[in-house]
Design a protein around this motif. Structure first.
Motif: not given
Length: 257
Positions: A136-165
């Motif tokens: 996410h930090q390395g994503a291009s500030t000109e590409d909103k889709e990349e920013l959104l994707q990398t942001d969602e992937e970070f948050h999804a990884a944290v939620v998944k690591a909670s191990h609460n389905e």
């Protein structure tokens, strides 16, 4: 399967990742791919659909957030569910609910997820969260889709690591509702830097197994988005809650203004 079966819809009003998502869902719903099946590799899928891998990854990530597919480290993408009744779409959210209300619930869910992840995540999951923060930090500030994707992937990884389905299902039901706002919120390098720094701080506390620090860092991060959203919506100060992350017991606390 012949090449025509992979052809995307000619609907030009939808963004490319949405068209790719629709096609993969169609292939799953038609029974071509069943629960537990491994999807073709990303290069193979991109070639079959004649699309860039960045757009394909965005589509796969959206399907992952809906509980339709999942990625297994070192093995690829797999179909998680083919039953409509099993998908997170069964968690219907009233369309009249405001984005601010959705954000308040998201703050509660992700703060809890961060604290649980600090206790339950294995080392591989912590490495994955740190990797997503760097992407996410390395994503291009000109590409909103990349920013959104990398942001969602970070948050999804944290939620998944909670191990609460259930927590993960509730989270996935909220994300699509806020996607339009999140995409439009990326308007400056300053905002992106703030978001990236917040992600790094969450990852730092998680790596140290600091439950309280991870919860507070995630809350503070999402609070910035919440306040931005409320300001854009023109919500009067007296009509929204305020979250104090500097309470005397070092825990975030809500209070009405």
């Amino acid at each position: 399967m012949n090449d025509e079966s992979w052809a995307l819809s000619p609907n030009t009003r939808k963004p490319l990742p949405q068209l790719i998502e629709d096609k993969i869902r169609q292939l799953i719903d038609s029974g071509h791919f069943k629960a537990g099946d491994r999807l073709p590799t990303e290069p193979e899928l991109a070639q079959k659909m004649a699309v860039a891998r960045s757009s394909l990854r965005t589509a796969l990530q959206r399907l992952q957030l809906q509980g339709i597919v999942e990625v297994m480290r070192g093995r690829g993408w797999y179909v998680r569910s083919t039953s409509v009744s099993d998908r997170d779409e069964s968690l219907v959210i009233d369309s009249r609910i405001s984005d601010s209300d959705l954000m308040e619930v998201r703050i509660a869910l992700e703060a809890t997820a961060a604290s649980l992840a600090a206790l339950r995540a294995d080392d591989g999951e912590l490495d994955e969260i740190a990797k997503r923060a760097r992407e996410h930090q390395g994503a291009s500030t000109e590409d909103k889709e990349e920013l959104l994707q990398t942001d969602e992937e970070f948050h999804a990884a944290v939620v998944k690591a909670s191990h609460n389905e259930l927590l993960e299902q509730l989270y996935r039901s909220l994300v699509p509702k806020l996607r339009g706002y999140r995409r439009n919120s990326y308007g400056s390098a300053e905002l992106h830097n703030r978001s990236a720094n917040d992600h790094n701080q969450v990852a730092w506390f998680l790596k140290r197994r600091d439950e309280g620090g991870a919860r507070t860092a995630m809350t503070t991060h999402l609070l910035g988005l919440y306040n931005d959203l409320a300001t854009q919506a023109g919500t009067a100060a007296g009509e929204r809650a305020e979250l104090n992350t500097f309470a005397w017991e070092d825990e975030p606390r809500w209070r009405d203004r």
